[in-house]
Design a protein around this motif. Structure first.
Motif, PDB file in Angstrom:
ATOM      1  N   ILE A 132      38.866  48.211  46.048  1.00 22.09           N
ATOM      2  CA  ILE A 132      40.238  47.705  46.104  1.00 22.09           C
ATOM      3  C   ILE A 132      40.602  46.450  45.123  1.00 22.09           C
ATOM      4  CG2 ILE A 132      42.076  46.916  47.546  1.00 22.09           C
ATOM      5  CD1 ILE A 132      40.350  48.089  49.892  1.00 22.09           C
ATOM      6  N   PHE A 133      41.501  46.599  44.275  1.00 21.26           N
ATOM      7  CA  PHE A 133      41.637  45.410  43.401  1.00 21.26           C
ATOM      8  C   PHE A 133      43.021  45.120  43.752  1.00 21.26           C
ATOM      9  CE2 PHE A 133      38.116  46.802  41.000  1.00 21.26           C
ATOM     10  CZ  PHE A 133      37.886  45.930  40.148  1.00 21.26           C
ATOM     11  N   ASN A 134      43.414  43.874  44.708  1.00 23.25           N
ATOM     12  CA  ASN A 134      44.429  43.316  44.956  1.00 23.25           C
ATOM     13  C   ASN A 134      44.823  42.334  44.096  1.00 23.25           C
ATOM     14  OD1 ASN A 134      45.280  41.267  47.801  1.00 23.25           O
ATOM     15  ND2 ASN A 134      46.700  42.486  46.519  1.00 23.25           N
ATOM     16  N   TYR A 135      46.051  42.769  43.241  1.00 20.84           N
ATOM     17  CA  TYR A 135      46.556  41.690  42.192  1.00 20.84           C
ATOM     18  C   TYR A 135      47.783  40.623  42.933  1.00 20.84           C
ATOM     19  CZ  TYR A 135      49.306  40.336  38.142  1.00 20.84           C
ATOM     20  OH  TYR A 135      50.027  39.639  37.196  1.00 20.84           O
ATOM     21  N   LEU A 136      47.680  39.452  42.992  1.00 26.06           N
ATOM     22  CA  LEU A 136      48.512  38.606  43.521  1.00 26.06           C
ATOM     23  C   LEU A 136      49.203  37.717  42.604  1.00 26.06           C
ATOM     24  CD1 LEU A 136      46.385  37.232  46.479  1.00 26.06           C
ATOM     25  CD2 LEU A 136      48.337  38.898  46.778  1.00 26.06           C
ATOM     26  N   THR A 193      46.149  29.703  43.363  1.00 25.60           N
ATOM     27  CA  THR A 193      46.536  29.801  42.046  1.00 25.60           C
ATOM     28  C   THR A 193      46.995  31.397  41.707  1.00 25.60           C
ATOM     29  OG1 THR A 193      44.648  28.213  41.729  1.00 25.60           O
ATOM     30  CG2 THR A 193      45.418  29.727  39.728  1.00 25.60           C
ATOM     31  N   TYR A 194      47.792  31.529  40.746  1.00 16.68           N
ATOM     32  CA  TYR A 194      48.449  32.572  40.472  1.00 16.68           C
ATOM     33  C   TYR A 194      48.668  33.160  38.966  1.00 16.68           C
ATOM     34  CZ  TYR A 194      49.750  32.716  45.216  1.00 16.68           C
ATOM     35  OH  TYR A 194      49.642  32.701  46.623  1.00 16.68           O
ATOM     36  N   PRO A 195      48.109  34.198  38.290  1.00 20.40           N
ATOM     37  CA  PRO A 195      47.893  35.503  39.138  1.00 20.40           C
ATOM     38  C   PRO A 195      46.555  35.053  39.340  1.00 20.40           C
ATOM     39  CG  PRO A 195      48.113  35.603  36.692  1.00 20.40           C
ATOM     40  CD  PRO A 195      48.425  34.152  36.808  1.00 20.40           C
ATOM     41  N   THR A 196      46.205  35.976  40.475  1.00 18.84           N
ATOM     42  CA  THR A 196      44.853  36.087  41.086  1.00 18.84           C
ATOM     43  C   THR A 196      44.439  37.566  41.350  1.00 18.84           C
ATOM     44  OG1 THR A 196      44.750  33.957  42.209  1.00 18.84           O
ATOM     45  CG2 THR A 196      43.448  35.446  43.107  1.00 18.84           C
ATOM     46  N   ILE A 197      43.144  37.867  41.058  1.00 20.07           N
ATOM     47  CA  ILE A 197      42.847  39.324  41.554  1.00 20.07           C
ATOM     48  C   ILE A 197      41.721  39.081  42.464  1.00 20.07           C
ATOM     49  CG2 ILE A 197      41.505  41.471  40.548  1.00 20.07           C
ATOM     50  CD1 ILE A 197      42.501  40.628  37.817  1.00 20.07           C
ATOM     51  N   VAL A 204      37.052  36.842  43.820  1.00 18.63           N
ATOM     52  CA  VAL A 204      38.445  36.258  43.734  1.00 18.63           C
ATOM     53  C   VAL A 204      38.263  35.749  41.870  1.00 18.63           C
ATOM     54  CG1 VAL A 204      40.122  34.480  44.053  1.00 18.63           C
ATOM     55  CG2 VAL A 204      38.884  35.414  46.118  1.00 18.63           C
ATOM     56  N   ILE A 205      39.180  36.412  41.317  1.00 15.14           N
ATOM     57  CA  ILE A 205      39.258  36.197  39.910  1.00 15.14           C
ATOM     58  C   ILE A 205      40.672  35.517  39.565  1.00 15.14           C
ATOM     59  CG2 ILE A 205      39.241  36.945  37.541  1.00 15.14           C
ATOM     60  CD1 ILE A 205      37.908  39.246  38.809  1.00 15.14           C
ATOM     61  N   THR A 206      40.424  34.043  39.063  1.00 18.31           N
ATOM     62  CA  THR A 206      41.604  33.390  38.343  1.00 18.31           C
ATOM     63  C   THR A 206      41.640  33.344  36.931  1.00 18.31           C
ATOM     64  OG1 THR A 206      40.499  31.385  39.139  1.00 18.31           O
ATOM     65  CG2 THR A 206      42.034  32.217  40.590  1.00 18.31           C
ATOM     66  N   ASP A 207      40.285  33.192  36.505  1.00  9.39           N
ATOM     67  CA  ASP A 207      40.293  32.964  34.943  1.00  9.39           C
ATOM     68  C   ASP A 207      40.701  34.408  34.508  1.00  9.39           C
ATOM     69  OD1 ASP A 207      39.500  30.411  35.343  1.00  9.39           O
ATOM     70  OD2 ASP A 207      37.436  31.066  35.259  1.00  9.39           O
ATOM     71  N   ILE A 208      41.336  34.222  32.846  1.00  8.90           N
ATOM     72  CA  ILE A 208      41.443  35.475  32.423  1.00  8.90           C
ATOM     73  C   ILE A 208      40.216  36.425  32.046  1.00  8.90           C
ATOM     74  CG2 ILE A 208      42.465  36.439  30.221  1.00  8.90           C
ATOM     75  CD1 ILE A 208      43.998  34.016  30.126  1.00  8.90           C
ATOM     76  N   PRO A 209      40.248  37.611  32.758  1.00  7.91           N
ATOM     77  CA  PRO A 209      38.989  38.641  32.665  1.00  7.91           C
ATOM     78  C   PRO A 209      39.235  39.540  31.411  1.00  7.91           C
ATOM     79  CG  PRO A 209      40.692  39.370  34.169  1.00  7.91           C
ATOM     80  CD  PRO A 209      41.306  38.187  33.474  1.00  7.91           C
ATOM     81  N   THR A 210      38.142  39.831  30.909  1.00 12.12           N
ATOM     82  CA  THR A 210      38.439  41.120  29.911  1.00 12.12           C
ATOM     83  C   THR A 210      37.994  42.373  30.738  1.00 12.12           C
ATOM     84  OG1 THR A 210      35.899  41.045  29.531  1.00 12.12           O
ATOM     85  CG2 THR A 210      37.264  39.890  28.188  1.00 12.12           C
ATOM     86  N   LEU A 211      38.244  43.714  29.854  1.00  9.03           N
ATOM     87  CA  LEU A 211      38.317  44.854  30.724  1.00  9.03           C
ATOM     88  C   LEU A 211      36.678  44.960  31.049  1.00  9.03           C
ATOM     89  CD1 LEU A 211      39.515  47.619  31.721  1.00  9.03           C
ATOM     90  CD2 LEU A 211      39.102  48.383  29.121  1.00  9.03           C
ATOM     91  N   GLU A 215      34.861  45.967  34.724  1.00 10.52           N
ATOM     92  CA  GLU A 215      34.129  46.984  34.954  1.00 10.52           C
ATOM     93  C   GLU A 215      32.789  46.459  35.323  1.00 10.52           C
ATOM     94  OE1 GLU A 215      35.626  50.641  31.910  1.00 10.52           O
ATOM     95  OE2 GLU A 215      34.430  48.775  31.092  1.00 10.52           O
ATOM     96  N   GLU A 216      32.280  45.277  35.134  1.00 10.20           N
ATOM     97  CA  GLU A 216      31.011  44.802  35.568  1.00 10.20           C
ATOM     98  C   GLU A 216      30.852  44.774  37.035  1.00 10.20           C
ATOM     99  OE1 GLU A 216      29.879  41.580  33.400  1.00 10.20           O
ATOM    100  OE2 GLU A 216      29.641  42.508  31.412  1.00 10.20           O
ATOM    101  N   TYR A 217      32.166  44.344  37.738  1.00 11.44           N
ATOM    102  CA  TYR A 217      32.235  44.024  39.034  1.00 11.44           C
ATOM    103  C   TYR A 217      32.140  45.423  39.771  1.00 11.44           C
ATOM    104  CZ  TYR A 217      33.526  39.282  38.764  1.00 11.44           C
ATOM    105  OH  TYR A 217      33.648  37.941  38.291  1.00 11.44           O
ATOM    106  N   LEU A 218      32.703  46.444  39.287  1.00 12.89           N
ATOM    107  CA  LEU A 218      32.654  47.751  39.640  1.00 12.89           C
ATOM    108  C   LEU A 218      31.091  48.180  39.961  1.00 12.89           C
ATOM    109  CD1 LEU A 218      35.143  49.839  38.006  1.00 12.89           C
ATOM    110  CD2 LEU A 218      35.445  48.691  39.983  1.00 12.89           C
TER     111      LEU A 218
END
Length: 223
Positions: A132-136, A193-197, A204-211, A215-218
């Motif tokens: 589940i990727f909840n994007y706030l 902090t927003y945006p947040t994944i 919880v991710i607030t820094d700008i992630p790469t694709l 995928e590594e989190y998957l």
């Protein structure tokens, strides 16, 4: 003298013709926007009916101990439907043609918050075979930096979903529309902090992630 009268006559004919065309354009625009507005509300009612159908489906599956496969298929299908419908609403909203559509966004956010709850329950009952990727994000922000960052987050999450359609459940929710349920969710997650994944309620991710980082989190979160 005759030439002057003819010129005036031609001018008034052109003027009246322009007014008529302009008036017809306004009328046509009104009917098109009215039809588009009716279509939006029709889609929203359909989404609400689909949500009730999905909740009933989950209840029946739980009560009759049906395989998790059906529940998962239903959840993903519903998530994809409301995601695509919400994207269409955002595209129309960005044009400003139909005025303030905040109430429609709030209702879609409510649907997606209920979807998030159903998804979490499904993961508990059926295991960790999806993520589940909840994007706030902020719907009402006028901050250019925030809006630019949110546009990037939206694009990279869309790309992730396109690549991993069967394992990624993408649930975007605006955190600033005043919904009590969303406020409770944000408070429970301690998001400031927003945006947040938020991935699987664990990362919880607030820094700008790469694709590739997403995928590594998957891989990391897979059983």
């Amino acid at each position: 003298m005759v030439d002057g009268m003819n010129s005036k006559h031609a001018f008034w004919k052109s003027f009246v013709f322009t007014i008529v065309i302009f008036g017809l354009g306004l009328i046509l625009g009104f009917f098109l926007e009215s039809a588009q507005s009716d279509n939006i509300y029709s889609r929203l009612i359909t989404s609400e009916l689909n949500l009730l159908d999905d909740q009933l489906t989950q209840g029946i599956i739980n009560d009759y101990n049906v395989s998790c496969v059906k529940s998962r298929e239903s959840l993903f299908a519903f998530a994809d439907r409301i995601y695509s419908e919400a994207v269409e609403i955002e595209e129309i909203d960005s044009t400003g043609r139909l005025g303030d559509l905040t109430v429609l966004h709030k209702r879609y956010d409510l649907l997606r918050t209920l979807l998030l709850k159903e998804a979490k329950n499904l993961k508990i009952r059926c295991g960790d075979d999806f993520h589940i990727f909840n994007y706030l994000y902020l719907y009402n922000s006028e901050d250019i930096d925030v809006k630019s960052k949110q546009n990037y987050f939206s694009r990279v999450l869309f790309d992730l979903k396109e690549i991993h359609r069967d394992t990624v459940l993408l649930i975007p929710i605006a955190a600033d529309t005043g919904l009590i349920s969303v406020d409770a969710l944000v408070s429970a997650l301690d998001i400031h902090t927003y945006p947040t994944i938020v991935i699987d309620n664990l990362v919880v991710i607030t820094d700008i992630p790469t694709l590739s980082e997403l995928e590594e989190y998957l891989v990391y979160l897979s059983p």
